[in-house]
Structures are given as structure tokens and as C-alpha cells.
Write a protein that holds these residues in place. Structure first.
Motif, PDB file in Angstrom:
ATOM      1  N   VAL A  53       0.841  -1.204   0.000  1.00 52.45           N
ATOM      2  CA  VAL A  53       0.000   0.000   0.000  1.00 52.45           C
ATOM      3  C   VAL A  53       0.874   1.250   0.000  1.00 52.45           C
ATOM      4  CG1 VAL A  53      -1.687   1.340   1.320  1.00 52.45           C
ATOM      5  CG2 VAL A  53      -1.961  -1.140   1.092  1.00 52.45           C
ATOM      6  N   ASP A  54       1.874   1.289   0.872  1.00 51.88           N
ATOM      7  CA  ASP A  54       2.773   2.446   0.934  1.00 51.88           C
ATOM      8  C   ASP A  54       3.463   2.679  -0.408  1.00 51.88           C
ATOM      9  OD1 ASP A  54       2.084   2.780   3.565  1.00 51.88           O
ATOM     10  OD2 ASP A  54       3.954   1.940   4.382  1.00 51.88           O
ATOM     11  N   ARG A  67      -5.405   3.628  13.439  1.00 50.11           N
ATOM     12  CA  ARG A  67      -5.138   2.231  13.761  1.00 50.11           C
ATOM     13  C   ARG A  67      -4.129   2.113  14.897  1.00 50.11           C
ATOM     14  NH1 ARG A  67      -7.095  -1.573  10.212  1.00 50.11           N
ATOM     15  NH2 ARG A  67      -5.603  -3.075  11.029  1.00 50.11           N
ATOM     16  N   ARG A  68      -3.101   2.933  14.887  1.00 52.82           N
ATOM     17  CA  ARG A  68      -2.090   2.861  15.944  1.00 52.82           C
ATOM     18  C   ARG A  68      -2.649   3.289  17.293  1.00 52.82           C
ATOM     19  NH1 ARG A  68       3.143   5.010  12.448  1.00 52.82           N
ATOM     20  NH2 ARG A  68       3.759   2.921  11.705  1.00 52.82           N
ATOM     21  N   ASN A  78     -10.883 -11.010   2.042  1.00 54.80           N
ATOM     22  CA  ASN A  78     -11.509  -9.766   1.590  1.00 54.80           C
ATOM     23  C   ASN A  78     -11.372  -8.713   2.680  1.00 54.80           C
ATOM     24  OD1 ASN A  78     -12.815  -7.906  -0.039  1.00 54.80           O
ATOM     25  ND2 ASN A  78     -14.870  -8.609   0.493  1.00 54.80           N
ATOM     26  N   ILE A  79     -10.112  -8.423   3.012  1.00 60.15           N
ATOM     27  CA  ILE A  79      -9.836  -7.480   4.096  1.00 60.15           C
ATOM     28  C   ILE A  79     -10.492  -6.138   3.795  1.00 60.15           C
ATOM     29  CG2 ILE A  79      -7.676  -8.597   4.771  1.00 60.15           C
ATOM     30  CD1 ILE A  79      -6.189  -6.365   3.257  1.00 60.15           C
ATOM     31  N   GLY A  80     -10.843  -5.438   4.852  1.00 59.60           N
ATOM     32  CA  GLY A  80     -11.481  -4.145   4.676  1.00 59.60           C
ATOM     33  C   GLY A  80     -11.265  -3.256   5.879  1.00 59.60           C
ATOM     34  N   ALA A  81     -11.367  -1.950   5.644  1.00 53.81           N
ATOM     35  CA  ALA A  81     -11.255  -0.977   6.724  1.00 53.81           C
ATOM     36  C   ALA A  81     -11.698   0.378   6.213  1.00 53.81           C
ATOM     37  CB  ALA A  81      -9.815  -0.891   7.255  1.00 53.81           C
ATOM     38  N   ALA A 124      -4.516   1.071   4.592  1.00 54.12           N
ATOM     39  CA  ALA A 124      -3.145   1.189   5.087  1.00 54.12           C
ATOM     40  C   ALA A 124      -2.993   0.491   6.439  1.00 54.12           C
ATOM     41  CB  ALA A 124      -2.761   2.663   5.220  1.00 54.12           C
ATOM     42  N   LEU A 125      -1.819  -0.083   6.640  1.00 53.91           N
ATOM     43  CA  LEU A 125      -1.368  -0.670   7.908  1.00 53.91           C
ATOM     44  C   LEU A 125      -2.120  -1.930   8.332  1.00 53.91           C
ATOM     45  CD1 LEU A 125       0.989   0.150   9.784  1.00 53.91           C
ATOM     46  CD2 LEU A 125      -0.707   1.065  11.374  1.00 53.91           C
TER      47      LEU A 125
END
Length: 362
Positions: free
Chosen positions: A113-114, A247-248, A141-144, A128-129
Motif C-alpha cells: 500500500v505504501d 489504527r495505531r 476480503n480485508i477491509g477498513a 493502510a497498515l
């Protein structure tokens, strides 16, 4: 496969025996694989198929180890664990509508992604991340933050152990759904029959920022340097920075507090049940889906059930995000299963909702 491998069996030199897996999963669970191989070229998959013992062994395919619970009851995997390490990333074409970018299945998803954003190619910034690898992303099928990988996938290639051939899947072939795909629906992710080798992404040139997800727009507004100016490439990088910050702040770093990210799926209920729940539990977050069903927030349910920050033995639900199961040290798969069962039971008792575990197990 027998518990003790015969010393007379000759394996390819890249296959190891009796490998400790604590360093290969982000929950840091101690486990041991009878056979372990790092796949850094597609030809190694064909080698496995050509080797009688390896071909017949129970298989499990591992990416970054961020969405798995390794070990089982005895802490052993008595088969062949294949860690996918196929690398490479490149722009393979473009048209008036989009750029097409290919990546090896073993590429780190956050690094990929970066890299796309550094090239000035928006599209994956909301993702990202997220830990894991490129090849695992479409399986789950990741998502955020309002985007799923299926929204950006063009096609992928995968090795089929049954036929020995490389199969090509279009976006439609993948049958994407919420945290789901044909690879899970058919059970291929569990039996290791199909191994994703590369993925091609379609990154739109007529890009528009997606900021509707709760908290993302507010995160951008809190920092003047992140104000969007209408430059797509720059704005996408600013959105990614906001996503990373969120996220962090909410999620623990697996390097310091082992975890597998979100441990349960957000449950989806029909409209009638959603109305009943809203009446019984005012303030319950609900998100209406395109088909009229309603997605609930598993983290909210778990927190209301009293599990946020609570431990059961060496594992617990994270104090800042009840959806994340963490290993405080020395946990095994049985500890994880016991906590998951206890949390699920309390949520079911209080809300009448059954939670589904997100990470998979060999």
C-alpha cells in the motif's frame, strides 16, 4: 502423516522438519509444524505436488500469520505448512480509467500500500497498515474505513494442487462478500488446495476520497497539515496517514502485545432483529447494508458484555478495543479458544447474537 517422520524419506532441501511457529504468527502462540517450507518461487508448489509424501500431507498455507490461530489442542500441526514468500510488484498497464498493478502473494500488504501511494497511485489508502500479505488479502476480503480489497481487485492467479495448473480468477470469480470469498466458501483456505500466487489491482484514475467511515474525517480535521487540497496523489497519502494514526491509537502493535487484530466478525442481522435490538439497547451502532440487512459492531457488543480489558488466563480482550484478543504472554491455542468461547457465550446470553471467529486455524 504419522507423528514421527521416517528418516528414510528424502525431502527437497527447502523443506524443514519440526519447526517452531511462535515467530510465524502475530499472536505469538507456541506451536510446531511437522513439515515447513518457504515458497519463494512458484516452482516449489509443483515440487510439493510431485513429492508423494508432501502431496499427501495435510496442508496449511500461511501468509504473514496475522489472521491465524496456530497450534490446536496439542500445539502441533502434523502436516505441511507452506509460508508464501512470492515477491515482486509492478505496474503492468493502464487505460483511461485505471492503472493495473501486479504484486506477488508474499509481498507485505502494508508495504505494498505504501509503495502504491509513493508512486502517486491512489486507491488503497483506506487499507493502510492492515497486517498480512497481498495473497491473503483477497481470501479474507480485508477491509477498513469503508473500503474492501474486493473493491480494488482486478484478478488473481492461483496454483491448484488438484490439477497442477495455474488458475486465473476475475473479481466476479472471487465471489466477494463481507470478510469472505470463494476461497473460504469452498474451504480452499483450510485444506491448502488453492494457493494464491499473485494479485492484480485496478487503481482508479478518477479517484475520489472515501471519508464516510466514522472517525476518519474527524482525524483529518484535527491536523491542518492533513487538509485535503484536491491533489489526488497527495490527498490519498494524507488519508493513509490518518488511517495509520487511527489504527495505531486503537490497536496494539503485535510486536509489543501479540494479537491477531479483530478477532470476531461484525455480525449481520435482518432488519426485524435490528429494530428489536435498537429498542432493547438504545445507542447500539447499526449500519444498514445494500441488501437491507444490518451490520452490528462486535466490539460494542463485547464491551457491553463486560469483556473490554478483561483477561482469562494469559489472554484477554484489549483494554482500548474490545474486538481485539491479545496474548499477555505464554498463551497457547487452547487459551485462545477458551476466551473466545466465554466471550461468545456472554454476547449470546445478553443480546441473542452468535459471534463468528475471524482468524482461521489449521
Amino acid at each position: 502423516m504419522p507423528a514421527a517422520l521416517s528418516s528414510t524419506i528424502m525431502f527437497p532441501d527447502w523443506i524443514r522438519t519440526g519447526v517452531e511457529l511462535a515467530g510465524f504468527n502475530t499472536l505469538a502462540l507456541s506451536a510446531r509444524a511437522a513439515l515447513f517450507g518457504r515458497v519463494d518461487s512458484a516452482s516449489r508448489l509443483a515440487e510439493v505436488r510431485a513429492h508423494t509424501t508432501l502431496r499427501d500431507a495435510r496442508r496449511f498455507v500461511l501468509g504473514g500469520g496475522s489472521n491465524v490461530v496456530l497450534g490446536g489442542g496439542a500445539g502441533e500441526f502434523d502436516g505441511l505448512l507452506l509460508q508464501i514468500a512470492l515477491r515482486g510488484r509492478e505496474l503492468i498497464g493502464e487505460d483511461d480509467e485505471a492503472r493495473y498493478v501486479r504484486a506477488g502473494a508474499g509481498e507485505s500488504w502494508p508495504e505494498f500500500v505504501d509503495w502504491t501511494l509513493a508512486q502517486g497511485w491512489p486507491g488503497l489508502e483506506n487499507l493502510a497498515l492492515i497486517p498480512g500479505t497481498v495473497g491473503a488479502a483477497p481470501i479474507q476480503n480485508i477491509g477498513a474505513y469503508g473500503v474492501e480489497v474486493g473493491d480494488r481487485l482486478h484478478s488473481l492467479a492461483a496454483y491448484d494442487f488438484a490439477s497442477g495448473e495455474t488458475r486465473h480468477f476475475t473479481r466476479a470469480d472471487c465471489r466477494f462478500a463481507y470478510r469472505d470469498s470463494v476461497f473460504k466458501q469452498a474451504g480452499w483456505h483450510r485444506d491448502g488446495r488453492i494457493v494464491v500466487t499473485e494479485v492484480i489491482f485496478r487503481l482508479p484514475k478518477r479517484w475520489q476520497p472515501l471519508l464516510d467511515y466514522a472517525g476518519l474525517r474527524e482525524e483529518l480535521a484535527q491536523c491542518a497539515e492533513r487538509a485535503l487540497r484536491g491533489d489526488a496523489a497527495d490527498d490519498a497519502r494524507k488519508i493513509a496517514a490518518a488511517v495509520v494514526a487511527l489504527r495505531r491509537r486503537k490497536l496494539p502493535d503485535p510486536a509489543t502485545l501479540p494479537n491477531a487484530g479483530s478477532f470476531f466478525h461484525n455480525p449481520i442481522v435482518d432488519a426485524l432483529q435490528a429494530r428489536r435490538l435498537a429498542s432493547d439497547f438504545p445507542g447500539m451502532p447499526q449500519h444498514v447494508q445494500a441488501d437491507g440487512s444490518v451490520k452490528l459492531a462486535a466490539g460494542w457488543l463485547i464491551e457491553r458484555a463486560g469483556w473490554k480489558g478483561r483477561r482469562l488466563g494469559p489472554v484477554g480482550m484489549y483494554e482500548k478495543q474490545a474486538l481485539v484478543l491479545v496474548n499477555h504472554g505464554g498463551a497457547c491455542a487452547a487459551d485462545v479458544a477458551a476466551l473466545a468461547a466465554a466471550v461468545s457465550a456472554d454476547v449470546r446470553r445478553q443480546f441473542g447474537i452468535t459471534l463468528c471467529v475471524e482468524p482461521v486455524a489449521p
